[in-house]
Design an enzyme around this catalytic site. Sequence first.
Site, PDB file in Angstrom:
ATOM      1  N   GLY A  70      -1.541   8.398   8.354  1.00  0.00           N
ATOM      2  CA  GLY A  70      -1.456   9.797   8.222  1.00  0.00           C
ATOM      3  C   GLY A  70      -2.039  10.357   6.859  1.00  0.00           C
ATOM      4  O   GLY A  70      -2.027   9.597   6.174  1.00  0.00           O
ATOM      5  N   GLN A  81      -2.463  15.676  -0.308  1.00  0.00           N
ATOM      6  CA  GLN A  81      -2.790  14.380  -0.646  1.00  0.00           C
ATOM      7  C   GLN A  81      -4.223  14.064  -1.271  1.00  0.00           C
ATOM      8  O   GLN A  81      -4.517  13.082  -2.005  1.00  0.00           O
ATOM      9  CB  GLN A  81      -2.329  13.165   0.425  1.00  0.00           C
ATOM     10  CG  GLN A  81      -1.012  13.232   0.463  1.00  0.00           C
ATOM     11  CD  GLN A  81      -0.685  12.305   1.646  1.00  0.00           C
ATOM     12  OE1 GLN A  81      -0.772  12.540   2.888  1.00  0.00           O
ATOM     13  NE2 GLN A  81      -0.312  11.062   1.054  1.00  0.00           N
ATOM     14  N   CYS A 118       4.126   6.030   1.691  1.00  0.00           N
ATOM     15  CA  CYS A 118       3.154   7.093   1.366  1.00  0.00           C
ATOM     16  C   CYS A 118       2.222   6.739   0.486  1.00  0.00           C
ATOM     17  O   CYS A 118       2.647   6.090  -0.622  1.00  0.00           O
ATOM     18  CB  CYS A 118       3.980   8.603   0.845  1.00  0.00           C
ATOM     19  SG  CYS A 118       3.053   9.630   0.442  1.00  0.00           S
ATOM     20  N   LEU A 119       1.005   7.154   1.021  1.00  0.00           N
ATOM     21  CA  LEU A 119      -0.093   6.898   0.157  1.00  0.00           C
ATOM     22  C   LEU A 119      -0.207   7.273  -1.339  1.00  0.00           C
ATOM     23  O   LEU A 119      -0.658   6.870  -2.109  1.00  0.00           O
ATOM     24  CB  LEU A 119      -1.511   7.174   0.798  1.00  0.00           C
ATOM     25  CG  LEU A 119      -1.737   6.577   2.311  1.00  0.00           C
ATOM     26  CD1 LEU A 119      -3.068   7.368   2.855  1.00  0.00           C
ATOM     27  CD2 LEU A 119      -1.878   5.006   1.998  1.00  0.00           C
ATOM     28  N   HIS A 139       6.362  13.642   8.833  1.00  0.00           N
ATOM     29  CA  HIS A 139       6.003  12.861   7.434  1.00  0.00           C
ATOM     30  C   HIS A 139       4.834  13.775   6.780  1.00  0.00           C
ATOM     31  O   HIS A 139       4.881  14.191   5.683  1.00  0.00           O
ATOM     32  CB  HIS A 139       5.727  11.365   7.648  1.00  0.00           C
ATOM     33  CG  HIS A 139       5.409  10.990   6.310  1.00  0.00           C
ATOM     34  ND1 HIS A 139       6.409  10.129   5.482  1.00  0.00           N
ATOM     35  CD2 HIS A 139       4.353  11.013   5.559  1.00  0.00           C
ATOM     36  CE1 HIS A 139       5.617   9.801   4.248  1.00  0.00           C
ATOM     37  NE2 HIS A 139       4.403  10.566   4.276  1.00  0.00           N
ATOM     38  N   GLU A 140       3.727  13.867   7.654  1.00  0.00           N
ATOM     39  CA  GLU A 140       2.378  14.600   7.439  1.00  0.00           C
ATOM     40  C   GLU A 140       2.833  16.075   7.193  1.00  0.00           C
ATOM     41  O   GLU A 140       2.363  16.892   6.190  1.00  0.00           O
ATOM     42  CB  GLU A 140       1.451  14.205   8.352  1.00  0.00           C
ATOM     43  CG  GLU A 140       0.883  12.784   8.357  1.00  0.00           C
ATOM     44  CD  GLU A 140       0.713  12.437   6.800  1.00  0.00           C
ATOM     45  OE1 GLU A 140       0.309  13.063   5.849  1.00  0.00           O
ATOM     46  OE2 GLU A 140       1.101  10.941   6.712  1.00  0.00           O
ATOM     47  N   HIS A 193       4.436  17.024   4.107  1.00  0.00           N
ATOM     48  CA  HIS A 193       3.454  17.118   2.900  1.00  0.00           C
ATOM     49  C   HIS A 193       2.889  18.557   2.902  1.00  0.00           C
ATOM     50  O   HIS A 193       2.768  19.116   1.610  1.00  0.00           O
ATOM     51  CB  HIS A 193       2.263  16.328   2.882  1.00  0.00           C
ATOM     52  CG  HIS A 193       2.409  15.016   2.328  1.00  0.00           C
ATOM     53  ND1 HIS A 193       2.719  14.690   1.153  1.00  0.00           N
ATOM     54  CD2 HIS A 193       2.616  13.850   3.283  1.00  0.00           C
ATOM     55  CE1 HIS A 193       2.951  13.153   1.118  1.00  0.00           C
ATOM     56  NE2 HIS A 193       2.804  12.682   2.094  1.00  0.00           N
TER      57      HIS A 193
END
Length: 189
Positions: A45, A50, A98-99, A140-141, A144
């Site tokens: 995702g 991000q 997480c990225l 999760h996304e 963000h």
Amino acid sequence: MIYPITAYGDPVLKEEAEDIPKDYPDLKELIEDMYSTMYFAHGVGLAAPQISKSIRLFVIDSEPMMDDKDKGKGVKKAFINPEIIEEDGEEWGFEEGCLSIPGVREVVYRPERIVIRYFDEEWNEHEDTYDGMNARVIQHEYDHIEGILFTDHLNGLKKRLIKNRLAKISKGDVDADYKMKFPALSKRR
């Protein structure tokens, strides 16, 4: 185009993102670039904040997260101006990463089912129900674009235990096999 991933500590990751107007320039190209960036970084995702864009957009491809019994049930989709309108079911824990926070993984508890309203790339409105891993990836996304990171769900002790690691990430002291943008390094220039 592959975007650099915005690292922990950048204010854009803590802002509530803005709705996207229908005339947003090159939206389809941005979505394709977000998929490319997500796949390049081995993510499932990616939310627009991000990549330093404070807009209500995220993409997911949850198939790699599916266990053997759920293979083929993953979701690959872009969510434009999404709104989670319902969360229910038993909260269950799963180790998330997480990225934007490479190398940090912690167990986060989330409700098992969601109902989400959103637009697709053609500006068709949808209201869909997701559960299990698909719901988790979406939640999760979605966090963000609300300015929430998975680390915000941790208890005080867990937050204190990872505080130094998070500080190092924001300063660029981290190993990631993808390009990143670090807030502390940007300020020095």
